[in-house]
Design an enzyme around this catalytic site. Structure first.
Site, PDB file in Angstrom:
ATOM      1  N   ASP A 183      40.551   8.013  -3.136  1.00 57.22           N
ATOM      2  CA  ASP A 183      39.532   8.925  -2.606  1.00 57.22           C
ATOM      3  C   ASP A 183      39.754  10.318  -3.191  1.00 57.22           C
ATOM      4  O   ASP A 183      40.893  10.810  -3.241  1.00 57.22           O
ATOM      5  CB  ASP A 183      39.612   8.992  -1.080  1.00 57.22           C
ATOM      6  CG  ASP A 183      38.424   9.727  -0.484  1.00 57.22           C
ATOM      7  OD1 ASP A 183      37.385   9.086  -0.285  1.00 57.22           O
ATOM      8  OD2 ASP A 183      38.553  10.950  -0.224  1.00 57.22           O
ATOM      9  N   ILE A 184      38.678  10.956  -3.658  1.00 57.38           N
ATOM     10  CA  ILE A 184      38.775  12.294  -4.255  1.00 57.38           C
ATOM     11  C   ILE A 184      39.009  13.313  -3.141  1.00 57.38           C
ATOM     12  O   ILE A 184      38.310  13.316  -2.123  1.00 57.38           O
ATOM     13  CB  ILE A 184      37.495  12.630  -5.041  1.00 57.38           C
ATOM     14  CG1 ILE A 184      37.254  11.575  -6.139  1.00 57.38           C
ATOM     15  CG2 ILE A 184      37.600  14.016  -5.665  1.00 57.38           C
ATOM     16  CD1 ILE A 184      35.962  11.778  -6.904  1.00 57.38           C
TER      17      ILE A 184
ATOM     18  N   ASP B 124      27.992  14.706  -9.459  1.00 53.36           N
ATOM     19  CA  ASP B 124      27.797  13.391 -10.082  1.00 53.36           C
ATOM     20  C   ASP B 124      28.599  13.272 -11.371  1.00 53.36           C
ATOM     21  O   ASP B 124      29.198  12.218 -11.655  1.00 53.36           O
ATOM     22  CB  ASP B 124      26.312  13.168 -10.363  1.00 53.36           C
ATOM     23  CG  ASP B 124      25.513  12.928  -9.095  1.00 53.36           C
ATOM     24  OD1 ASP B 124      26.133  12.688  -8.044  1.00 53.36           O
ATOM     25  OD2 ASP B 124      24.270  12.994  -9.165  1.00 53.36           O
TER      26      ASP B 124
ATOM     27  N   THR C 176      44.260   1.686 -16.015  1.00 54.22           N
ATOM     28  CA  THR C 176      44.417   0.299 -15.565  1.00 54.22           C
ATOM     29  C   THR C 176      44.506  -0.647 -16.749  1.00 54.22           C
ATOM     30  O   THR C 176      44.180  -0.295 -17.894  1.00 54.22           O
ATOM     31  CB  THR C 176      43.237  -0.128 -14.675  1.00 54.22           C
ATOM     32  OG1 THR C 176      42.015   0.050 -15.400  1.00 54.22           O
ATOM     33  CG2 THR C 176      43.196   0.708 -13.412  1.00 54.22           C
TER      34      THR C 176
ATOM     35  N   ASP D 211      43.571  -4.499 -18.601  1.00 58.32           N
ATOM     36  CA  ASP D 211      42.334  -5.263 -18.766  1.00 58.32           C
ATOM     37  C   ASP D 211      42.104  -6.231 -17.613  1.00 58.32           C
ATOM     38  O   ASP D 211      40.963  -6.534 -17.263  1.00 58.32           O
ATOM     39  CB  ASP D 211      42.366  -6.045 -20.087  1.00 58.32           C
ATOM     40  CG  ASP D 211      42.294  -5.128 -21.296  1.00 58.32           C
ATOM     41  OD1 ASP D 211      41.834  -3.981 -21.137  1.00 58.32           O
ATOM     42  OD2 ASP D 211      42.711  -5.561 -22.392  1.00 58.32           O
TER      43      ASP D 211
ATOM     44  N   GLU E 171      32.743   9.282  -2.675  1.00 62.00           N
ATOM     45  CA  GLU E 171      33.836   9.652  -3.582  1.00 62.00           C
ATOM     46  C   GLU E 171      34.985   8.653  -3.512  1.00 62.00           C
ATOM     47  O   GLU E 171      36.108   8.976  -3.893  1.00 62.00           O
ATOM     48  CB  GLU E 171      34.344  11.058  -3.245  1.00 62.00           C
ATOM     49  CG  GLU E 171      34.965  11.200  -1.872  1.00 62.00           C
ATOM     50  CD  GLU E 171      33.965  11.593  -0.796  1.00 62.00           C
ATOM     51  OE1 GLU E 171      34.384  12.195   0.194  1.00 62.00           O
ATOM     52  OE2 GLU E 171      32.754  11.309  -0.962  1.00 62.00           O
TER      53      GLU E 171
END
Length: 467
Positions: free
Chosen positions: A343-344, A360, A374, A376, A386
């Site tokens: 969460d931002i 945005d 991350t 693959d 967010e």
């Protein structure tokens, strides 16, 4: 091509004459060449034969140069023998029908596909006009007929290639016009100034091969974006026409053509096969192209239903489906599986101070940073607002915290900048690893949410593991 029209013996029953032999009824229906009708003199019969039997069923020797279906009688009926001029006309009518259908569908296609559909329709109509020109060969001077007809066909094939380029959002080179231009000029030269039928056929065949080969290459390169069966079908059609053109060229070159050889008569079986095979691309190819458009629309709808419109990441629906599948697979294989909820921090202040447009862009920035941190096999999804969720496959208890730290660090170390706005964005992360008492994916997700709230309560910009 032969169509047999046989008078049915049931006509006898309709007239009440059941005793009339079948051979007698055939005599009544068939008018033989040289036999006068009852009460008709030989002179009158000869004049009638000059007009053709049954109107136009047999042409006189003076009319033999006129192209058209040859009609003759055989025991038991009448045979229509179609020459290549009639075949070209039939092919052009089929092409016009397909082009018209595509024109009616044009308005129902998405805006992005309309340029490709319009080009394909134009190519179909050009090919139809070119084949129609061949069907009226006796009515036009040879140089005019062969130049215009071959020019229209080559231009139609060129527009087909342009339609494929437009379908895959690529811009064709101006060199795409070169085979059509050089082929048309060559036909004009070898028909009007230095008549040579063999040279014309070789030149046109080479131009066809270049354009068919171009279509094959475009469709093969489109496999990375479009693996639909309709694309493979259209690829097979282009390849089939390519191989037929090679066969046609070898046949005519080995035939030893005379100076007055024409492809619009019945001098060779290939003359009749050419219009039939030429109609394959506009008729079957148009069907395959329409199916390609339908498949593209279907995939776009599926993508819209499964992808977040802003970040282009999987949405909550896709996360729920994929997460449940991976949860069950991990349980079945006895492998580790974890979830990180991200969460931002203080994102509402960004929207309030800089507006939703900047907000945005900031969401896109965070999604891209998480994706870069991350593997693959992992999946990053945006669940709304967010908040993001990361599925971590095959991550053990001693690795899960380090994986979550990579997510947090990837965002913190890359400040968000757009225009004059530069922001240092941080995120809080809650992580939960699958346990034996987690009944399903949602249970695991709830524990990760609880860990996120703990990270928020502890001061933000940190990672917390679920109990």
């Amino acid at each position: 091509m032969r169509i047999r029209l046989i008078a049915s013996a049931r006509a006898a029953a309709c007239n009440g004459d059941r005793a009339t032999p079948r051979r007698e009824w055939r005599k009544r229906w068939k008018l033989r060449v040289g036999d006068p009708a009852p009460g008709e003199s030989r002179d009158i019969n000869a004049k009638r034969q000059g007009l053709g039997k049954i109107g136009l069923l047999q042409r006189s020797s003076e009319q033999a140069s006129v192209r058209g279906p040859k009609i003759s009688t055989v025991p038991g009926g009448i045979l229509f023998e179609m020459d290549s001029s009639t075949a070209f006309l039939a092919a052009s009518l089929m092409m016009l029908a397909n082009g018209t259908v595509l024109g009616f569908m044009h308005g129902d296609l998405p805006v992005a596909l309309r340029p490709a559909a319009r080009s394909w329709q134009s190519g179909t109509l050009l090919l139809a006009c070119g084949c129609a020109m061949f069907s009226v060969q006796p009515l036009l001077p040879l140089p005019l007929m062969v130049t215009v007809s071959n020019g229209l066909i080559l231009l139609g094939l060129t527009v087909y290639c342009r339609a494929l380029y437009a379908f895959y959002d690529r811009s064709p080179s101006v060199m795409l016009l070169l085979p059509a231009v050089l082929g048309t000029l060559g036909v004009l030269w070898f028909s009007a100034f230095q008549p040579n039928t063999e040279a014309r056929i070789v030149l046109i065949s080479v131009a066809w091969l270049i354009l068919m080969g171009t279509g094959v290459l475009i469709l093969k390169r489109g496999a990375c974006r479009d693996d639909a069966q309709s694309r493979r079908m259209l690829l097979a059609i282009f390849a089939g026409v390519f191989l037929f053109t090679v066969l046609r060229l070898a046949h005519y070159v080995g035939l030893g053509m005379e100076a007055d050889f024409s492809i619009a008569d019945n001098a060779s079986w290939m003359n009749l096969a050419t219009p039939m095979l030429a109609a394959t691309l506009p008729v079957m190819g148009t069907t395959a192209f329409v199916l390609m458009c339908s498949e593209r629309i279907r995939r776009q709808w599926e993508r819209a239903a499964s992808t977040d419109y802003l970040t282009d990441l999987p949405n909550r629906r896709t996360l729920t489906e994929t997460g449940a599948e991976r949860f069950r697979a991990a349980r079945a294989r006895h492998e580790s599986f974890a979830i990180a909820v991200v969460d931002i921090d203080s994102f509402k202040a960004v929207n309030d101070q800089y507006g939703h447009e900047i907000g945005d862009i900031a969401l896109k920035h965070v999604g891209a940073r998480l994706k870069s941190a991350t593997r693959d096999v992992d999946m990053v999804a945006r669940t709304g607002g967010e908040e993001f969720v990361v599925l971590l496959d095959r991550v053990g208890p001693d690795e899960v915290e380090a994986a979550a730290e990579r997510l947090r660090t990837a965002v913190r170390l890359h400040p968000f900048a757009v225009g004059a706005v530069k922001l240092s964005i941080t995120v809080s992360v809650g992580v939960a690893i699958c346990r034996a008492d987690d009944g399903d994916f949602n249970a695991l997700l709830r524990r990760a949410d609880e860990a996120l709230y703990a990270a928020k309560s502890a001061g933000r910009n940190q990672v917390k593991l679920a109990a």
